[in-house]
Design a protein around this motif. Structure first.
Motif, PDB file in Angstrom:
ATOM      1  N   PHE A 122       4.600  44.205  59.629  1.00 35.42           N
ATOM      2  CA  PHE A 122       4.576  43.824  58.361  1.00 35.42           C
ATOM      3  C   PHE A 122       3.297  43.470  57.421  1.00 35.42           C
ATOM      4  O   PHE A 122       2.979  44.030  56.526  1.00 35.42           O
ATOM      5  CB  PHE A 122       5.637  42.674  58.104  1.00 35.42           C
ATOM      6  CG  PHE A 122       5.799  42.020  56.611  1.00 35.42           C
ATOM      7  CD1 PHE A 122       6.966  42.732  55.855  1.00 35.42           C
ATOM      8  CD2 PHE A 122       5.055  41.072  56.175  1.00 35.42           C
ATOM      9  CE1 PHE A 122       7.126  42.298  54.606  1.00 35.42           C
ATOM     10  CE2 PHE A 122       5.225  40.576  54.757  1.00 35.42           C
ATOM     11  CZ  PHE A 122       6.320  41.226  54.155  1.00 35.42           C
ATOM     12  N   GLN A 129      -0.695  48.504  51.293  1.00 35.78           N
ATOM     13  CA  GLN A 129      -0.145  48.216  49.824  1.00 35.78           C
ATOM     14  C   GLN A 129      -1.460  47.556  49.064  1.00 35.78           C
ATOM     15  O   GLN A 129      -1.759  48.089  47.828  1.00 35.78           O
ATOM     16  CB  GLN A 129       0.941  47.184  49.999  1.00 35.78           C
ATOM     17  CG  GLN A 129       2.466  47.336  49.532  1.00 35.78           C
ATOM     18  CD  GLN A 129       2.450  48.898  49.145  1.00 35.78           C
ATOM     19  OE1 GLN A 129       2.992  49.757  49.785  1.00 35.78           O
ATOM     20  NE2 GLN A 129       2.534  49.122  47.770  1.00 35.78           N
ATOM     21  N   LEU A 158      -0.425  43.601  39.009  1.00 38.49           N
ATOM     22  CA  LEU A 158      -1.066  42.263  39.298  1.00 38.49           C
ATOM     23  C   LEU A 158       0.153  41.665  39.919  1.00 38.49           C
ATOM     24  O   LEU A 158      -0.100  40.572  40.854  1.00 38.49           O
ATOM     25  CB  LEU A 158      -1.364  41.513  37.944  1.00 38.49           C
ATOM     26  CG  LEU A 158      -2.526  41.864  37.266  1.00 38.49           C
ATOM     27  CD1 LEU A 158      -2.850  41.312  36.108  1.00 38.49           C
ATOM     28  CD2 LEU A 158      -3.793  41.914  38.204  1.00 38.49           C
ATOM     29  N   PHE A 159       1.106  41.762  39.588  1.00 35.42           N
ATOM     30  CA  PHE A 159       2.515  41.077  40.299  1.00 35.42           C
ATOM     31  C   PHE A 159       2.528  41.378  41.929  1.00 35.42           C
ATOM     32  O   PHE A 159       2.508  40.587  42.746  1.00 35.42           O
ATOM     33  CB  PHE A 159       3.919  41.499  39.698  1.00 35.42           C
ATOM     34  CG  PHE A 159       5.178  40.639  40.081  1.00 35.42           C
ATOM     35  CD1 PHE A 159       5.436  39.386  39.641  1.00 35.42           C
ATOM     36  CD2 PHE A 159       5.697  41.029  41.138  1.00 35.42           C
ATOM     37  CE1 PHE A 159       6.479  38.893  40.189  1.00 35.42           C
ATOM     38  CE2 PHE A 159       6.744  40.456  41.900  1.00 35.42           C
ATOM     39  CZ  PHE A 159       7.210  39.026  41.306  1.00 35.42           C
ATOM     40  N   ARG A 161      -0.070  42.749  43.434  1.00 33.26           N
ATOM     41  CA  ARG A 161      -1.022  42.472  44.161  1.00 33.26           C
ATOM     42  C   ARG A 161      -1.023  41.015  44.576  1.00 33.26           C
ATOM     43  O   ARG A 161      -1.181  40.613  45.764  1.00 33.26           O
ATOM     44  CB  ARG A 161      -2.212  42.509  43.390  1.00 33.26           C
ATOM     45  CG  ARG A 161      -3.581  42.774  43.991  1.00 33.26           C
ATOM     46  CD  ARG A 161      -4.851  42.632  43.160  1.00 33.26           C
ATOM     47  NE  ARG A 161      -4.668  41.044  42.527  1.00 33.26           N
ATOM     48  CZ  ARG A 161      -5.526  40.558  41.832  1.00 33.26           C
ATOM     49  NH1 ARG A 161      -6.244  41.280  41.160  1.00 33.26           N
ATOM     50  NH2 ARG A 161      -5.164  39.397  41.251  1.00 33.26           N
ATOM     51  N   LYS A 162      -0.598  40.037  44.039  1.00 35.69           N
ATOM     52  CA  LYS A 162      -0.489  38.545  44.174  1.00 35.69           C
ATOM     53  C   LYS A 162       0.638  38.405  45.064  1.00 35.69           C
ATOM     54  O   LYS A 162       0.182  37.648  46.081  1.00 35.69           O
ATOM     55  CB  LYS A 162      -0.212  37.968  42.600  1.00 35.69           C
ATOM     56  CG  LYS A 162      -1.055  37.875  42.029  1.00 35.69           C
ATOM     57  CD  LYS A 162      -1.756  36.335  41.551  1.00 35.69           C
ATOM     58  CE  LYS A 162      -2.753  36.385  40.470  1.00 35.69           C
ATOM     59  NZ  LYS A 162      -3.790  35.484  40.538  1.00 35.69           N
ATOM     60  N   VAL A 163       1.656  38.941  45.002  1.00 40.99           N
ATOM     61  CA  VAL A 163       2.745  38.686  45.881  1.00 40.99           C
ATOM     62  C   VAL A 163       2.303  39.323  47.264  1.00 40.99           C
ATOM     63  O   VAL A 163       2.580  38.553  48.387  1.00 40.99           O
ATOM     64  CB  VAL A 163       4.346  39.294  45.514  1.00 40.99           C
ATOM     65  CG1 VAL A 163       5.103  39.362  46.532  1.00 40.99           C
ATOM     66  CG2 VAL A 163       4.566  38.628  44.071  1.00 40.99           C
ATOM     67  N   ALA A 166       0.044  37.001  49.082  1.00 41.08           N
ATOM     68  CA  ALA A 166       0.809  36.032  49.411  1.00 41.08           C
ATOM     69  C   ALA A 166       1.443  36.218  50.796  1.00 41.08           C
ATOM     70  O   ALA A 166       1.702  35.464  51.679  1.00 41.08           O
ATOM     71  CB  ALA A 166       1.616  35.282  48.516  1.00 41.08           C
ATOM     72  N   THR A 167       2.088  37.420  50.899  1.00 40.88           N
ATOM     73  CA  THR A 167       2.697  37.636  52.072  1.00 40.88           C
ATOM     74  C   THR A 167       1.693  37.783  53.361  1.00 40.88           C
ATOM     75  O   THR A 167       1.933  37.636  54.608  1.00 40.88           O
ATOM     76  CB  THR A 167       3.370  39.230  52.005  1.00 40.88           C
ATOM     77  OG1 THR A 167       2.700  40.146  51.708  1.00 40.88           O
ATOM     78  CG2 THR A 167       4.509  39.036  50.917  1.00 40.88           C
ATOM     79  N   GLU A 169      -1.174  35.912  53.495  1.00 44.53           N
ATOM     80  CA  GLU A 169      -1.430  34.602  54.151  1.00 44.53           C
ATOM     81  C   GLU A 169      -0.146  33.975  54.958  1.00 44.53           C
ATOM     82  O   GLU A 169      -0.479  33.432  55.898  1.00 44.53           O
ATOM     83  CB  GLU A 169      -1.631  33.943  52.830  1.00 44.53           C
ATOM     84  CG  GLU A 169      -3.056  33.933  52.204  1.00 44.53           C
ATOM     85  CD  GLU A 169      -2.941  33.472  50.561  1.00 44.53           C
ATOM     86  OE1 GLU A 169      -3.856  33.861  49.886  1.00 44.53           O
ATOM     87  OE2 GLU A 169      -2.127  32.311  50.690  1.00 44.53           O
ATOM     88  N   TRP A 170       1.037  34.533  54.572  1.00 46.27           N
ATOM     89  CA  TRP A 170       2.107  33.942  55.382  1.00 46.27           C
ATOM     90  C   TRP A 170       2.059  34.566  56.590  1.00 46.27           C
ATOM     91  O   TRP A 170       2.362  33.912  57.617  1.00 46.27           O
ATOM     92  CB  TRP A 170       3.288  34.403  54.477  1.00 46.27           C
ATOM     93  CG  TRP A 170       4.650  34.400  55.229  1.00 46.27           C
ATOM     94  CD1 TRP A 170       5.144  33.099  55.541  1.00 46.27           C
ATOM     95  CD2 TRP A 170       5.304  35.341  55.939  1.00 46.27           C
ATOM     96  NE1 TRP A 170       6.644  33.393  56.454  1.00 46.27           N
ATOM     97  CE2 TRP A 170       6.273  34.816  56.548  1.00 46.27           C
ATOM     98  CE3 TRP A 170       5.050  36.647  56.242  1.00 46.27           C
ATOM     99  CZ2 TRP A 170       7.310  35.501  57.232  1.00 46.27           C
ATOM    100  CZ3 TRP A 170       5.955  37.392  57.161  1.00 46.27           C
ATOM    101  CH2 TRP A 170       7.158  36.883  57.519  1.00 46.27           C
ATOM    102  N   GLU A 173      -0.279  32.694  58.792  1.00 50.39           N
ATOM    103  CA  GLU A 173       0.144  31.340  58.848  1.00 50.39           C
ATOM    104  C   GLU A 173       1.573  31.403  60.055  1.00 50.39           C
ATOM    105  O   GLU A 173       1.476  30.407  61.005  1.00 50.39           O
ATOM    106  CB  GLU A 173       0.784  30.654  57.874  1.00 50.39           C
ATOM    107  CG  GLU A 173       0.687  29.085  57.895  1.00 50.39           C
ATOM    108  CD  GLU A 173       1.039  28.532  56.302  1.00 50.39           C
ATOM    109  OE1 GLU A 173       0.378  28.980  55.302  1.00 50.39           O
ATOM    110  OE2 GLU A 173       1.807  27.509  56.258  1.00 50.39           O
ATOM    111  N   SER A 174       2.311  32.453  59.967  1.00 53.50           N
ATOM    112  CA  SER A 174       3.688  32.649  60.810  1.00 53.50           C
ATOM    113  C   SER A 174       3.075  32.997  62.116  1.00 53.50           C
ATOM    114  O   SER A 174       3.515  32.478  63.293  1.00 53.50           O
ATOM    115  CB  SER A 174       4.184  33.684  60.262  1.00 53.50           C
ATOM    116  OG  SER A 174       4.899  33.164  59.188  1.00 53.50           O
TER     117      SER A 174
END
Lengths: 190, 190
Positions: A122, A129, A158-159, A161-163, A166-167, A169-170, A173-174
DNA sequence: TGAAGCATGTAAGCAGTTACATGATTTC
DNA sequence: GAAATCATGTAACTGCTTACATGCTTCA
């Protein structure tokens, strides 16, 4: 029975409000500009075009002397009105169905290692992406003043890119959480 | 014709791998624990349960002396095997369809003000979401060591939290872009 | 001459939603 | 006794995907 709105119809109207296009060209436009948050197959497009034509929301124009079977469509005034009406309707909160989350939710049925591989794949997809978004953004910012459309296109990029960031970073962390789970199994109960 | 995988079937198998449940209870579990990334109606659940039963992946157990028509299901060994097989299949990248992006993409057909309202509503929904995620996270972290499941549940909550936070940042950035667009219209070409 | 792309369309089928029907049980 | 919730299910429909069929044009 409450009728569901056929969003593909409005995507067609929206694209035709920019320029006249054939079915094939519509498909290409969708794949080029909207593929990050919309997709449509020919099996959906052609019947919807037929339907929109019957309702008088679009017309076949076939400009430039009908070169071998190319049917070009244009939006009518009624079509533009229908488009605006849809755009004005408030967006309802919708469940966004993520397969990866579905599988991770039941992840305890597998070994942590197997889930780590999933998250890693993922992550790789998200990284690819990100590169695309960076390119889109650069191009759009350079032509931002040419048309109001470009600002709105940029919003969608932009949406994404931001999302996507965030994934990423997730994913990191995961990874840590699952590595901890692995360690606990090796040295249980302490 | 390539068969599509009925994800609802695997959600059922997954939940039944945790505990025995009736159709009604399954619906409640989905609404409680998976609603941020999955949804299912009775019209989908009951026929799928019937199908799974015919395939021998689940059984009706009706424990506790059959209290008025409550049919409780349990997963079979074949069901567990099918679940694991599905969990192991790699997750394909999928187009996540966001209505808000669809409408913003064609936003130039409306006034900037109207799109600002859209973004603002979206922001408000995201803020409410964030509160829920904070609660889920707190609860899950407090029981994290009780079961491996909890770590995997937490992963999905963290995903939601990170992505929702990103959409909040996006909403703010988008607001600025649209406000600039408004200003340019008032003092054009300078 | 053969592959890639242009171009339009149909048929079959599945997933999922919505509405409806029905009745029992619990709670105020 | 009314309302809410529990509980199961069917019917109709829509949206979308996949596979298939067909033929033209362009270019290496």
């Amino acid at each position: 029975m409450k009728k569901k709105e056929n969003r593909t119809a409005f995507v067609i109207l929206g694209l035709l409000s920019h320029e006249n296009l054939s079915g094939y060209q519509l498909k290409k436009q969708i794949d080029a500009g909207l593929k990050e948050f919309w997709s449509a197959g020919f099996g959906q497009l052609y019947p919807t075009l037929k339907e929109l034509r019957e309702k008088g929301l679009i017309e076949a124009v076939t400009e430039g002397g009908n070169k071998r079977g190319l049917t070009v469509f244009s939006i009518t005034d009624a079509g533009r009105a229908a488009l605006k009406e849809w755009l004005r309707k408030p967006v309802l909160q919708q469940t966004v169905k993520y397969d990866i989350l579905l599988k991770l939710y039941f992840g305890a049925a597998l070994k942590p290692e197997e889930n780590l591989v999933k998250i890693d794949n993922f992550r790789k997809q998200a990284e690819m992406q990100m590169e695309k978004y960076a390119q889109y953004e650069q191009v759009l910012r350079s032509v931002l003043d040419d048309s109001d459309d470009h600002t709105y296109f940029l919003l969608t990029v932009l949406f994404g890119r931001k999302v996507t960031k965030a994934t990423l970073e997730w994913a990191e962390e995961s990874r840590q959480l699952l590595i901890n789970l692995k360690k606990e199994k090796k040295e249980p109960e302490r």
